[in-house]
Design a protein around this motif. Sequence first.
Motif, PDB file in Angstrom:
ATOM      1  N   ASP A 185       0.670  -1.228  -0.228  1.00 28.64           N
ATOM      2  CA  ASP A 185      -0.342  -0.348   0.029  1.00 28.64           C
ATOM      3  C   ASP A 185       1.168   0.827  -0.193  1.00 28.64           C
ATOM      4  N   ARG A 244      -0.717   0.318   5.224  1.00 20.74           N
ATOM      5  CA  ARG A 244      -0.279  -0.729   5.520  1.00 20.74           C
ATOM      6  C   ARG A 244      -0.142  -1.078   7.387  1.00 20.74           C
ATOM      7  N   ASP A 246       4.608   0.178  -3.007  1.00 24.04           N
ATOM      8  CA  ASP A 246       4.059   0.057  -4.175  1.00 24.04           C
ATOM      9  C   ASP A 246       4.030  -1.497  -5.615  1.00 24.04           C
ATOM     10  N   THR A 273      -3.022  -6.360  -0.894  1.00 20.12           N
ATOM     11  CA  THR A 273      -2.635  -5.273  -2.129  1.00 20.12           C
ATOM     12  C   THR A 273      -3.960  -4.374  -1.793  1.00 20.12           C
ATOM     13  N   ASP A 274      -3.592  -2.880  -2.086  1.00 23.49           N
ATOM     14  CA  ASP A 274      -4.289  -1.865  -2.739  1.00 23.49           C
ATOM     15  C   ASP A 274      -4.002  -2.070  -4.166  1.00 23.49           C
ATOM     16  N   MET A 333      -1.443   2.904  -6.369  1.00 14.94           N
ATOM     17  CA  MET A 333      -0.620   3.268  -5.889  1.00 14.94           C
ATOM     18  C   MET A 333      -0.113   4.045  -7.226  1.00 14.94           C
ATOM     19  N   THR A 381      -9.179  -1.947  -1.132  1.00 15.44           N
ATOM     20  CA  THR A 381      -8.979  -0.814  -2.052  1.00 15.44           C
ATOM     21  C   THR A 381     -10.349  -0.258  -1.155  1.00 15.44           C
ATOM     22  N   LYS A 408     -12.290  -0.645   1.309  1.00 13.94           N
ATOM     23  CA  LYS A 408     -12.075   0.497   2.294  1.00 13.94           C
ATOM     24  C   LYS A 408     -13.330   1.365   2.757  1.00 13.94           C
TER      25      LYS A 408
END
Lengths: 124, 250
Positions: free
Chosen positions: A7, A13, A33, A51-52, A55, A82, A104
């Motif tokens: 993230d 994170r 990233d 993972t996001d 980024m 995300t 999120k």
Amino acid sequence: MKILIVDDFSTMRRIIKNLLRDLGFNNTAEADDGQTALPMLQAGGYDFLVTDWNMPGMTGIDLLKAVRADEKIATLPVLMVTAEQKREQIVEAAQAGVNGYVVKPFTAEVLREKIDKIFERVDA
Amino acid sequence: MDDNELIAESYLEKARGIITEVEAGNFEAADKLVEDLSRFRDKSLFQELGKLTREFHDSLNSFRLDARLAELTDIEIPDARERLQHVINMTEQSAHKTMGVIEDLLPLCEDLDKQGGDILELWRRFMKRDMEPQEFRDLCKEIEAFLGDQHGGTVKIRGGLNDIMMAQDFQDITGQIISRVITLVSDLEVSLVKLIREGGAIMDEAQAGSTRKEQDERAKLDGPQVPGIDSEGAVSGQDEVDDLLSSLGF
């Protein structure tokens, strides 16, 4: 069980790291990233990727596609966490082979539930 | 017939009049016509001057508008960018501070919880008279140590909770900063609309479309959903994400 958290926001994170520790996963590493994360994953030793999407450098969706395209790590379970909530994006992630999708802001419960589900499926 | 033709007509009429009067020998009448002519010239000069003054005034006004735009782009936009960066920094600091306190206090809570649980178990055995005198003496010492630890721990926890509370002070400041940026964006919008109106510029839809296409992939992402602002094609929460994924066979 070693988990990589990717993230661009260090606070996110940290939240994910703390939540994972609360769930009993103490062995985590971080990357900000996709570009940083991919070589870490390719070096081996990771069992799970969180993972996001949005980024700089390499986005989460590109990281996911790169993971699925690399036969050494192609089967790695991937959870997307995300703020992206567009249907077409969720479908794109699903088509790229994501194992779970959390939007999120999320709760500890949701994260626990999705992780449990992913491992149930992986173990089955 | 426009203004210039009218003026030319008047001049010609008066000039012909002067010639006619001079030829007829009427010098007085001719003098009067010359006077009229010069007065007429002064009048049109004043009119022209008036027009120029108006134009100058309009130019000054539009210059002032441009100056506001220049101020917005030169000073206030970069300033707003910095202010927004500051909001990111402040909120980041606050989140780290809060999580730092939590990370410090959680092991303390776990320790107190464990000590309490152990003592409770021994205490229950004592209540059931299932305890040797020496064991009881040891228990008393454990209880004393635990009470001390608990007192110290509670003081620490209370301090930590206060720190967490204080770490939320960013909200007031960041709220103000964001409000100012909203005002600035509104100002910019008003100035741009005025400029477009004054310049008579017409937004070319096709051109706007092509600019949009040039945006990079990241900028196309919607980001967090903001309450009150509808985003087309977005789901409203985790439940809808789950429904969508299960419809795709997940």
